[in-house]
Design an enzyme around this catalytic site. Structure first.
Site, PDB file in Angstrom:
ATOM      1  N   ASP A  76      -0.460  -2.545  12.753  1.00 19.38           N
ATOM      2  CA  ASP A  76      -0.416  -1.946  11.413  1.00 19.38           C
ATOM      3  C   ASP A  76      -1.740  -1.239  11.107  1.00 19.38           C
ATOM      4  OD1 ASP A  76       0.863  -1.233   9.073  1.00 19.38           O
ATOM      5  OD2 ASP A  76       0.343  -3.062   8.001  1.00 19.38           O
ATOM      6  N   ALA A  86       0.812  -1.220   0.000  1.00 22.50           N
ATOM      7  CA  ALA A  86       0.000   0.000   0.000  1.00 22.50           C
ATOM      8  C   ALA A  86       0.845   1.270   0.000  1.00 22.50           C
ATOM      9  CB  ALA A  86      -0.933  -0.004   1.207  1.00 22.50           C
ATOM     10  N   ASN A 113       4.385 -10.555   5.014  1.00 17.32           N
ATOM     11  CA  ASN A 113       3.743  -9.597   4.111  1.00 17.32           C
ATOM     12  C   ASN A 113       4.778  -8.733   3.397  1.00 17.32           C
ATOM     13  OD1 ASN A 113       0.614  -9.730   4.616  1.00 17.32           O
ATOM     14  ND2 ASN A 113       1.601  -9.942   6.607  1.00 17.32           N
ATOM     15  N   ASP A 138      -4.256  -9.871  13.110  1.00 17.67           N
ATOM     16  CA  ASP A 138      -5.622  -9.365  12.993  1.00 17.67           C
ATOM     17  C   ASP A 138      -6.576 -10.366  12.364  1.00 17.67           C
ATOM     18  OD1 ASP A 138      -4.561  -9.289  10.432  1.00 17.67           O
ATOM     19  OD2 ASP A 138      -5.381  -7.315   9.933  1.00 17.67           O
ATOM     20  N   HIS A 150       9.242  -4.599   2.714  1.00 15.83           N
ATOM     21  CA  HIS A 150       8.768  -4.344   1.348  1.00 15.83           C
ATOM     22  C   HIS A 150       9.880  -4.688   0.362  1.00 15.83           C
ATOM     23  CE1 HIS A 150       4.895  -2.468   2.334  1.00 15.83           C
ATOM     24  NE2 HIS A 150       5.517  -2.024   3.422  1.00 15.83           N
TER      25      HIS A 150
END
Length: 377
Positions: free
Chosen positions: A270, A137, A215, A244, A191
């Protein structure tokens, strides 16, 4: 203040019945039984867990505000929400934005008088030193090669608040940035398209953290273990984990705890601005985000942060993912405080530390928050 009869979480990771004395903003003593004489306030915690105030070292916003709004109004609202939900120490995260936008955010954060709500103990600089291929994102228009001039400008504006900086090591020629920046702060692999060897070299160069494990990085496979395998082998490296129920499957959460242990896992939320709000349209890093339940996504379906606070994540880890409560608490308190270097100030119920505590019932419902020696609710 005295908190009596609670099941107190100790530095050794066990729960034992004890009383806690608080003097001004600090824990004074913890003992099996303390006299109430002279105490201004006595809280009976019979039948309740008493755990340290939670420590979230990677989140973006909540309550309709983003840390990158960069305003006192936003900072106040975010810190108030976090405190009311048991998160008493934070290192909020920036996004990949223009140098001018980031400069303003860091400058305003550095000037912010953080006297109310959760304590800002640092800032997490997530971007712009990331990989376009794994930007998630993050806004690809502002991705930047790792640059000490850029970092040092932001660090100076923040008054030295940047506790960790995210970096894709494959973008860092000869790991020169990592070697230099780790003289001032923590470098987190993030990332990234890095393979095992590249990530291992980054850790050898000084990086000691991994941003939101699993992630925005290559998967962990038996012939190409990637960043995850390299982090496992580098025993001094801590890793972030979002519990989550959206970002990481419960089985992988259990696998991560088995691999790394609670002493190396920093549970993070996050969270983005929709946390604590109704379903609807929001933004993250200037990009539109739709939120339905726990799921926050960009227009292309990319997961864009979470809509859960850290206490929600702790509760989900225990009740939905079968993580032992003691391990989940450690991953939400002591481990992140140690990872960013402020365990001497918070992260455990220890004499002399900031008097931050959370009282939970046996179903892990929030009963009361104590922040810097004051009862919040």
């Amino acid at each position: 203040m005295i908190i009596k009869n609670g099941l107190v979480y100790g530095e050794d990771g066990s729960f034992s019945k004890a009383d806690i004395e608080i003097n001004a903003e600090s824990f004074r003593q913890i003992a099996p039984k303390l006299p109430e004489n002279g105490a201004e306030q006595v809280i009976d915690a019979e039948g309740l867990y008493v755990i340290p105030g939670l420590v979230d070292i990677h989140f973006h916003g909540c309550a309709g505000y983003d840390f990158c709004d960069g305003t006192i109004e936003a900072f106040d609202a975010i810190m108030q929400y976090e405190m009311e939900h048991g998160v008493t120490s934070v290192s909020p995260a920036t996004m990949t934005l223009s140098e001018g936008q980031l400069a303003k955010i860091f400058e305003n954060a550095g000037k912010y008088e953080n006297n109310r709500g959760s304590k800002i103990r640092g800032i997490t600089m997530e971007g712009p030193f990331v990989s376009s291929a794994k930007k998630g994102a993050q806004n690809g228009s502002y991705i930047h090669r790792p640059d000490m001039r850029f970092f040092e400008k932001m660090q100076k504006l923040s008054g030295g608040l940047i506790r960790q900086v995210a970096v894709a090591p494959e973008e860092d020629t000869d790991f020169a940035f990592i070697k230099e920046v780790t003289k001032q702060t923590h470098a987190s692999v993030a990332h990234t398209t890095a393979d095992y060897d590249t990530a291992a070299a980054a850790f050898a160069a000084g990086a000691d953290h991994v941003t939101h494990l699993f992630n925005a990085m290559p998967p962990f496979t038996h012939r190409a273990p990637g960043v995850i395998g390299a982090a496992f082998d580098a025993k001094e490296v801590s890793v972030e984990l979002i519990c989550d129920g959206i970002h990481v499957h419960p089985s992988m959460v259990r696998a991560a705890f088995a691999m790394f242990g609670a002493d190396r896992i920093c549970m993070i939320s996050d969270s983005m601005m929709a946390t604590g709000m109704e379903n609807g349209d929001y933004a993250l890093g200037g990009q539109p985000v739709k939120v339905v339940g726990r799921l926050a996504t960009l227009k292309d379906g990319t997961i864009a942060g979470s809509a859960s606070n850290l206490l929600d994540c702790l509760r989900a880890a225990v009740k939905e993912m079968n993580i032992p409560l003691a391990d989940a608490v450690r991953a939400c308190t002591a481990t992140p405080a140690k990872a960013l270097g402020f365990y001497g100030e918070c992260g455990s119920i220890t004499a002399g530390k900031s008097a931050d505590a959370v009282l939970l019932d046996k179903e892990l419902n929030l009963v009361k928050v104590i922040c810097r020696g004051k009862a919040v609710n």
